[in-house]
Design an enzyme around this catalytic site. Structure first.
Site, short mmCIF file in Angstrom:
data_model
loop_
_atom_site.label_atom_id
_atom_site.label_comp_id
_atom_site.label_asym_id
_atom_site.label_seq_id
_atom_site.Cartn_x
_atom_site.Cartn_y
_atom_site.Cartn_z
N GLU A 170 -66.95 24.53 -4.79
CA GLU A 170 -66.15 23.31 -4.81
C GLU A 170 -65.28 23.23 -6.06
OE1 GLU A 170 -65.68 21.46 -2.38
OE2 GLU A 170 -67.43 21.47 -1.08
N ASP A 315 -66.91 29.62 7.29
CA ASP A 315 -65.49 29.50 7.65
C ASP A 315 -64.54 30.20 6.68
OD1 ASP A 315 -66.31 27.63 5.77
OD2 ASP A 315 -65.18 25.96 6.62
N GLU A 419 -68.64 15.52 13.04
CA GLU A 419 -69.00 16.68 12.21
C GLU A 419 -69.60 17.80 13.05
OE1 GLU A 419 -69.19 18.22 8.11
OE2 GLU A 419 -67.95 16.93 9.36
N GLU A 438 -58.96 20.01 8.77
CA GLU A 438 -58.83 21.30 9.45
C GLU A 438 -57.99 21.25 10.72
OE1 GLU A 438 -61.75 21.78 6.41
OE2 GLU A 438 -61.60 20.24 7.98
N THR A 524 -57.68 27.41 0.72
CA THR A 524 -58.55 26.70 1.65
C THR A 524 -58.64 25.21 1.32
OG1 THR A 524 -60.68 26.87 2.82
CG2 THR A 524 -60.74 27.00 0.40
#
Length: 593
Positions: A170, A315, A419, A438, A524
């Site tokens: 993160e 991902d 989710e 996304e 990302t």
């Protein structure tokens, strides 16, 4: 949930049937009856239950076939207003804390009273997260003066010398990536956003990025595999009580930011540790399927989580194999991506072979056991909605069209993406929606590839849903429950750095990013970085223990000669990207009718 394994038993003579008819597992007897009924009505073997959906086909054409410029301008303004409503309230009520609580109009920092609250503490490091994460969005929206003010605030107020334990992944994508992106945009001699240089700027953002990266390096030490610890204390290094388990995406999605940093400052250390982690994970893939799991022990190299999928925990690992190749031109990265993609297609994909032709169900990528390819559960998660965008980058636009339509149908049903969505039960398994980007990202990339107005309608649906169901007194709030629309008092930084950015860009054809002669890619976390020759050059001699292999034309990747996007049929640019019969089929499969 206990899964009925008998539903998913594979037989040697039934592989094609399994691949084409996953929806039989959803609809059970009801769907089987529909298929039987329609099969009995048709004489031709080429006609099937799909005829059920071959009615009112013009309904979709009427709704999606055009998008007036006046409406595009209105949506662009809505996206801009959405961003500033969140950003201005963050600056008013929350800065210098990390996030805005949009319901109570207060700031939020780390949960110091409960260090085990990793949902908060993995992300919030007491370093003005939302401001940093938002820097390049201000430029995308054309606000150079506020960008300058924000940069100066970061320079004057942000320090990473904090007793904060954060997740390496993160901190890398939200903080390090944004600092690098803003630095490049400030100093880019080609000036894609005009002359945005800041007077007396002396590479302070790059120095901050370097300082943060140095503080993340202890995560890579004292691991037997080279795969990093998941968390690090910015002042003291790896905490003594750290666990030895990390997810594949968390450990394997550092290469873009670390690689750019290394090439900007001429120090191979950061790219080297990130590449070592990727190679270590790659070496642990299954010999049988070529798949990786989602959780690994960094000391033993044993897979703790054996699920292989495209969502949470995996991902961005695949995303960064391709984007690293695009940025750095390292053939090894594309070889790994191409091998991964082949394994994904062989073991995760269900549905008909072609998106817009033939019989059977639409493509769906399921979660399987990494060692044998057997399905492990019947849910997909919202993070998977990034994959159509990655397919676009790889030139597989037709496949992207089909998969995107499935996630859009879920959005239409709930006005958000839960989710987790259980495709067998046609219901959410995990009900919250934290304003994730996304689906918007994939919508934007598909519009750039096709210029089809369908995707502008998708963006409008998303924008209006967010405005209607998530807007609160001081910003936009996480949906606690996508059905009853109850809310949680949190606005994550990616809402401003990604969701609003992609929505704005979707409707802004004249944005400098779209008009520039230079090409860009998004990290990302949605941060803008140029595809630049200087990132394909190293200021150090090759020190990586790299496998050498002969490169075939296939290995050279989709970017060597021409764009795969030009290979899509011309009709995709002016008619529905997915034929009406297939769109109606997908809507039926998610319970819209």
């Amino acid at each position: 949930m206990e899964v009925n394994r008998e539903l998913f038993t594979e037989h040697d003579d039934g592989a094609a049937a399994k691949a084409n008819s996953w929806s039989q597992q959803i609809h059970g007897q009801r769907d089987a009856q529909s298929r039987t009924y329609f099969a009995s009505k048709e004489d031709s073997p080429t006609k099937s239950y799909l005829n059920l959906f071959d009615i009112d086909r013009d309904e979709y054409d009427r709704r999606y076939s055009s998008f007036p410029d006046t409406l595009k301008t209105k949506m662009k303004g809505m996206a801009k207003d959405m961003f500033y409503f969140g950003y201005d309230n963050y600056m008013k009520y929350a800065f210098p804390e990390d996030e805005l609580n949009p319901i109570d109009c207060e700031g939020r920092g780390p949960d110091v009273l409960n260090p085990s609250n990793i949902n908060i503490n993995d992300v919030l490091g007491n370093y003005s997260l939302t401001l940093i994460d938002t820097l390049d969005t201000l430029l995308v929206l054309g606000n150079v003066s506020e960008f300058h003010r924000a940069v100066q605030l970061v320079i004057d107020t942000v320090s990473f010398d904090k007793d904060s334990t954060v997740q390496v992944f993160e901190a890398n994508i939200r903080i390090l990536g944004s600092l690098i992106s803003a630095h490049i945009l400030l100093t880019d001699p080609k000036h894609p956003f005009g002359n945005v240089g800041l007077k007396d700027y002396d590479n302070e953002l790059l120095h901050l990025a370097h300082d943060l990266a140095v503080r993340l390096l202890p995560a890579f030490e004292n691991t037997s595999t080279g795969i990093p610890y998941p968390r690090v204390n910015l002042k003291n290094g790896v905490p003594p009580n750290s666990i030895n388990e990390t997810c594949t995406a968390g450990a394997g999605s550092l290469l873009v930011e670390f690689g750019i940093l290394s090439r900007l400052i001429g120090d191979s250390t950061f790219e080297w540790v990130a590449r070592r982690a990727v190679r270590a994970l790659w070496s642990l893939r299954s010999n049988e399927t070529g798949l990786l799991g989602n959780v690994v022990n960094i000391q033993t190299g044993q897979w703790v989580g054996k699920q292989s999928g495209l969502g949470a925990g995996m991902d961005s690992f695949y995303e960064y194999l391709l984007k690293s190749y695009i940025l750095f031109g390292e053939k090894e990265d594309y070889r790994m991506f191409q091998a991964s993609y082949e394994s994904i297609q062989n073991h995760l994909r269900r549905g008909r072979e072609s998106c817009n032709e033939g019989e059977g169900d639409p493509p769906l990528y399921v979660n399987v056991n990494m060692f044998n390819g057997q399905i492990m559960n019947t849910w997909i998660d919202s993070l998977q909605a990034f994959f159509p965008g990655l397919l676009v980058l790889n030139g597989d636009v037709e496949e992207a069209i089909c998969l995107h339509a499935f996630y859009y149908a879920i959005w239409k049903r709930f006005g958000a993406l839960p989710e987790r969505y259980n495709w067998q039960l046609q219901a959410p398994d995990v009900l919250f929606y934290p304003l994730r980007p996304e689906l918007v990202e994939s919508t934007y990339l598909l519009y750039q590839a096709t210029k089809n107005p369908f995707y502008l309608h998708v963006g409008m649906d998303i924008l209006e849903s967010l405005e209607r169901t998530t807007k609160v007194r001081c910003g936009y709030a996480t949906l606690h429950h996508v059905v009853d629309k109850s809310k949680e008092d949190r606005m994550e930084s990616f809402f401003l750095s990604e969701t609003c950015k992609y929505l704005y860009l979707l409707f802004d054809d004249d944005n400098p990013l779209h008009k520039s002669e230079n090409k860009y890619i998004f990290t990302t976390e949605g941060h803008v970085v140029p595809i630049d020759e200087r990132f394909r050059e190293k200021q150090w001699s090759e020190g990586f223990p790299c496998e050498e292999a002969m490169m075939t034309d296939h290995d050279k990747g989709p970017f060597s000669n021409s764009s795969n996007c030009e290979r899509i049929p011309e009709e995709r640019r002016y008619s529905l990207p997915l034929k009406s019969v297939y769109m109606r089929q997908i809507d039926h499969m998610v319970g819209l009718f």
